[in-house]
Design a protein around this motif. Structure first.
Motif, PDB file in Angstrom:
ATOM      1  N   ALA A 251       0.801  -1.212   0.158  1.00 26.99           N
ATOM      2  CA  ALA A 251      -0.100   0.003  -0.054  1.00 26.99           C
ATOM      3  C   ALA A 251       0.816   1.241   0.007  1.00 26.99           C
ATOM      4  O   ALA A 251       0.703   2.315  -0.684  1.00 26.99           O
ATOM      5  N   ALA A 252       1.929   1.366   0.806  1.00 31.81           N
ATOM      6  CA  ALA A 252       2.835   2.475   0.822  1.00 31.81           C
ATOM      7  C   ALA A 252       3.361   2.597  -0.502  1.00 31.81           C
ATOM      8  O   ALA A 252       3.526   3.744  -1.073  1.00 31.81           O
ATOM      9  N   LEU A 253       4.148   1.579  -1.299  1.00 29.20           N
ATOM     10  CA  LEU A 253       4.342   1.679  -2.604  1.00 29.20           C
ATOM     11  C   LEU A 253       3.433   2.106  -3.534  1.00 29.20           C
ATOM     12  O   LEU A 253       3.529   3.020  -4.400  1.00 29.20           O
ATOM     13  N   ALA A 254       2.161   1.643  -3.546  1.00 27.99           N
ATOM     14  CA  ALA A 254       1.015   2.254  -4.485  1.00 27.99           C
ATOM     15  C   ALA A 254       0.971   3.479  -4.217  1.00 27.99           C
ATOM     16  O   ALA A 254       0.662   4.306  -5.228  1.00 27.99           O
ATOM     17  N   LEU A 255       0.928   4.275  -3.028  1.00 27.52           N
ATOM     18  CA  LEU A 255       0.706   5.556  -3.074  1.00 27.52           C
ATOM     19  C   LEU A 255       1.906   6.322  -3.368  1.00 27.52           C
ATOM     20  O   LEU A 255       1.798   7.479  -3.845  1.00 27.52           O
ATOM     21  N   LEU A 256       3.283   5.654  -3.438  1.00 23.28           N
ATOM     22  CA  LEU A 256       4.551   6.490  -3.924  1.00 23.28           C
ATOM     23  C   LEU A 256       4.382   6.715  -5.044  1.00 23.28           C
ATOM     24  O   LEU A 256       4.755   7.502  -5.812  1.00 23.28           O
ATOM     25  N   TYR A 257       3.775   5.644  -5.927  1.00 30.15           N
ATOM     26  CA  TYR A 257       3.689   5.811  -7.333  1.00 30.15           C
ATOM     27  C   TYR A 257       2.675   6.513  -7.759  1.00 30.15           C
ATOM     28  O   TYR A 257       2.753   7.326  -8.955  1.00 30.15           O
ATOM     29  N   GLN A 258       1.663   6.847  -6.912  1.00 29.34           N
ATOM     30  CA  GLN A 258       0.636   7.967  -7.307  1.00 29.34           C
ATOM     31  C   GLN A 258       0.994   9.356  -6.961  1.00 29.34           C
ATOM     32  O   GLN A 258       0.369  10.228  -7.461  1.00 29.34           O
ATOM     33  N   ALA A 259       1.951   9.426  -6.010  1.00 31.51           N
ATOM     34  CA  ALA A 259       2.463  10.864  -5.482  1.00 31.51           C
ATOM     35  C   ALA A 259       2.955  11.729  -6.647  1.00 31.51           C
ATOM     36  O   ALA A 259       3.134  11.347  -7.706  1.00 31.51           O
ATOM     37  N   PRO A 260       3.002  13.081  -6.414  1.00 37.04           N
ATOM     38  CA  PRO A 260       3.693  14.009  -7.368  1.00 37.04           C
ATOM     39  C   PRO A 260       4.997  13.421  -7.568  1.00 37.04           C
ATOM     40  O   PRO A 260       5.793  12.739  -6.827  1.00 37.04           O
ATOM     41  N   SER A 261       5.458  13.107  -9.013  1.00 40.69           N
ATOM     42  CA  SER A 261       6.371  12.610  -9.679  1.00 40.69           C
ATOM     43  C   SER A 261       7.567  12.987  -9.169  1.00 40.69           C
ATOM     44  O   SER A 261       8.733  12.275  -9.012  1.00 40.69           O
ATOM     45  N   VAL A 262       7.929  14.075  -8.790  1.00 40.48           N
ATOM     46  CA  VAL A 262       9.214  14.746  -8.225  1.00 40.48           C
ATOM     47  C   VAL A 262       8.942  15.720  -7.207  1.00 40.48           C
ATOM     48  O   VAL A 262       8.101  16.561  -7.306  1.00 40.48           O
TER      49      VAL A 262
ATOM     50  N   THR B 102      -3.521  -0.650  -6.824  1.00 39.57           N
ATOM     51  CA  THR B 102      -4.669  -1.521  -6.582  1.00 39.57           C
ATOM     52  C   THR B 102      -4.662  -1.746  -5.370  1.00 39.57           C
ATOM     53  O   THR B 102      -5.775  -2.108  -4.555  1.00 39.57           O
ATOM     54  N   THR B 103      -3.728  -1.542  -4.597  1.00 34.87           N
ATOM     55  CA  THR B 103      -3.683  -2.050  -2.996  1.00 34.87           C
ATOM     56  C   THR B 103      -3.971  -0.952  -1.956  1.00 34.87           C
ATOM     57  O   THR B 103      -3.965  -1.175  -0.845  1.00 34.87           O
ATOM     58  N   SER B 104      -4.364   0.091  -2.436  1.00 36.12           N
ATOM     59  CA  SER B 104      -4.589   1.286  -1.344  1.00 36.12           C
ATOM     60  C   SER B 104      -5.631   0.725  -0.428  1.00 36.12           C
ATOM     61  O   SER B 104      -5.478   1.575   0.857  1.00 36.12           O
ATOM     62  N   SER B 105      -6.467   0.200  -0.762  1.00 31.37           N
ATOM     63  CA  SER B 105      -7.536  -0.390   0.111  1.00 31.37           C
ATOM     64  C   SER B 105      -6.985  -1.174   1.113  1.00 31.37           C
ATOM     65  O   SER B 105      -7.634  -1.469   2.418  1.00 31.37           O
ATOM     66  N   TYR B 106      -5.766  -1.882   1.130  1.00 32.43           N
ATOM     67  CA  TYR B 106      -5.193  -2.645   2.199  1.00 32.43           C
ATOM     68  C   TYR B 106      -4.526  -1.716   3.305  1.00 32.43           C
ATOM     69  O   TYR B 106      -4.235  -2.224   4.424  1.00 32.43           O
ATOM     70  N   ALA B 107      -4.677  -0.275   3.109  1.00 31.56           N
ATOM     71  CA  ALA B 107      -3.833   0.363   4.162  1.00 31.56           C
ATOM     72  C   ALA B 107      -4.171   0.331   5.713  1.00 31.56           C
ATOM     73  O   ALA B 107      -3.350   0.348   6.321  1.00 31.56           O
TER      74      ALA B 107
END
Length: 572
Positions: free
Chosen positions: A427-438, A491-496
């Motif tokens: 879930a942490a990695l999922a959010l990291l991919y969705q965060a502002p790119s830089v 797709t894993t943000s629901s696991y947070a």
């Protein structure tokens, strides 16, 4: 009107006699920039600025009177358009909700009389827009692709022109200190957006050294100059220091004054709470590094007493921060003053608090198993980072491609490295991919790739040790065919906030857990204890980026452990 030729640009520049300037500049017979309520020429020299009608400047006046007076009307139009996009779209995203005044007021004011700053602003604007649209350029259509290419070409040309102007002013000894520092901040932005973290970090170091050299003389000079430096410029460099520390450091500590009493006051705003947690986000990782270094070098099982005293002091200050923060939030809720942006900012600050709390709780031991006890804290980081994007979300619901301020990148990356519960980690990695790119200096995709690589190494070896080749506990995301993609992770943000259901026997065993990591390129030198033979088997060039990581290897004859180092190439 009088005209002169600016040879550095190869075009005529017209200097109108302004009748709208402040009285102070008129008396001094210098050109006023007309920034209101106080012009930059007066504030930068400590003079009182006196306007008859003190109305704030608007973007319309800057666009209508741009510094560029090139005879090429198409070029002028593109510059005006770039500034308008910067003012309306890019500035608020780059600085975040708490620092919009600097990016939408101070910087545009300076650009009205400083060509190098004007060029830097429109460079950032063009790159920002290009970064927003370029991930899928094929889908944009032919005309849009041509426009993107033109934007990028314009940006490179404007940036080159800006750098040349600043260098020329430095050589002539005529550069204003604040213009130099503001230009440095803007150049860091430009290098970061282009993915040049090394260049951005080098500029950052130069800016820090400039501040250190000039701070004493500014402090003894005009009050307005000292205020500008201490209240605006230095906090920007301090916040950037949190990113710099993540990869081994920069001289940010030289900018810090006495911070012992900085965190005992009550917060009057989220901005003051942010400034306080940023100080701790520098001091606590530095303390953690000192503890780790001592334990490794001394081969000791505990730290000396002076370390414990420092630990107690930092823990007390972090607790005080949380108490003051809760009082602030209670006050804002009572007054019904919380906007969605403020809710997102408060969630971001809480994620930093949780990260720093875990650091302090675990920094006096080298055991990698101790992090399992803080799973609820890791889960709270993920939950808060899921809410934090509200602070930077744009009107169309998307995240900006770049932000200069602290964001979710560091807490999520920390979680991906230290948390070994598969769902929370993903879930942490999922959010990291969705965060502002830089964010700051660095691209989040690089952080996410490193975190994913560490996770896959640990899990694959854990399954080998347990004799598990396929198990449903990792869910649909577990793949034996290759790396997990960002789209799958998303797709894993629901696991947070889900309850952990992983049997204890299948948690990552200690002997495969990866400890401190470092990235290096052979062309830049090797980390201590590393030789060419360690990476020769990969048959890569000297500019290849390698990941160096450690783990504990258990002896065959007894239960003794020794630290071993391994190396793998990183490809992004």
């Amino acid at each position: 009107m009088s005209a002169s030729v600016d040879h550095s640009r190869g075009r005529s520049k017209v200097h109108p006699r302004s009748r709208l300037g402040c009285r102070t500049c008129k008396i001094r017979r210098v050109k006023c920039g007309e920034e209101k309520p106080s012009c930059v020429r007066c504030t930068s020299t400590g003079r009182k600025c006196d306007f008859e009608d003190a109305q704030p400047p608007s973007t319309i006046s800057v666009i209508a009177n741009p510094l560029s007076l090139s005879p090429n009307t198409n070029t002028v139009w593109r510059e005006r358009r770039a500034f308008a996009y910067y003012f309306e779209s890019a500035a608020s995203s780059i600085g975040g909700g708490l620092d919009v005044d600097f990016w939408r007021t101070v910087v545009p004011q300076v650009c009205r009389y400083e060509p190098a700053v004007w060029d830097a602003i429109i460079t950032i604007s063009a790159l920002f827009e290009y970064a927003k649209k370029s991930p899928n350029p094929v889908l944009q259509g032919r005309d849009s692709q041509i426009s993107l290419t033109q934007n990028h070409q314009d940006a490179l040309g404007w940036y080159s022109r800006s750098v040349s102007a600043v260098r020329q002013r430095i050589e002539q000894g005529s550069v204003d200190v604040f213009v130099g520092l503001i230009s440095c901040v803007l150049f860091i932005c430009i290098e970061a957006i282009q993915g040049n973290a090394d260049g951005a970090l080098q500029l950052y170091r130069q800016g820090v050294q400039l501040i250190i050299a000039l701070r004493p003389q500014i402090a003894s000079g005009a009050a307005s100059q000292a205020s500008m430096l201490e209240d605006t410029i230095i906090p920007i460099f301090v916040r950037l220091g949190t990113f710099a520390l993540a990869i081994g450091g920069a001289p940010v500590t030289a900018l810090l004054n006495d911070t012992e009493h900085a965190l005992t006051k009550q917060f009057d705003s989220l901005k003051s709470a942010r400034e306080a947690i940023v100080l701790l986000a520098i001091e606590i990782p530095l303390f953690e590094t000192s503890c780790t270094k001592h334990l490794l070098q001394a081969g000791a099982s505990h730290v000396p007493e002076e370390f414990n005293l420092k630990l107690f002091s930092l823990a007390t200050r972090l607790k005080n921060w949380h108490t003051s923060f809760e009082k602030l939030m209670t006050s804002l809720r009572t007054k019904d003053l919380l906007s969605l942006q403020q809710i997102g900012t408060s969630a971001l600050l809480l994620s930093y608090h949780e990260m720093l709390y875990i650091m302090l709780e675990t920094c006096t031991s080298l055991s990698l198993m101790q992090f399992d006890a803080y799973l609820p804290n890791f889960q709270n980081i993920v939950e808060q980072c899921g809410n934090a994007p509200k602070a930077s979300e744009r009107s169309d619901g998307t995240q900006p491609p770049f932000t200069f301020e602290v964001n979710v990148g560091l807490p999520l990356w920390f979680t991906s490295l230290r948390c070994r519960e598969p769902r929370t980690r993903r879930a942490a990695l999922a959010l990291l991919y969705q965060a502002p790119s830089v964010q700051g200096f660095y691209q989040c995709s690089i952080w996410a790739t490193v975190g994913r690589t560490i996770m896959e190494l640990e899990e694959s070896r854990a399954m080998e040790i347990n004799g598990v080749h396929h198990t449903p506990i990792f869910g649909a995301l577990e793949s034996t065919n290759g790396p997990i993609s960002g789209s799958e992770l998303a797709t894993t943000s629901s696991y947070a906030v889900s309850e952990p259901r992983i049997p204890a026997a299948l948690f990552i065993p200690e002997e495969v857990r990866i400890g401190p990591i470092a990235a290096f390129r052979p062309m830049d030198g090797f980390p201590p204890g590393t030789t060419e033979a360690d990476i020769a088997k990969w048959n890569r060039g000297p500019d290849q980026l390698f990941l160096r990581f450690s783990r504990n290897e258990r002896g065959l004859a007894d239960d003794s452990c020794r630290i071993v180092y391994e190396y793998i190439p990183l490809d992004f």
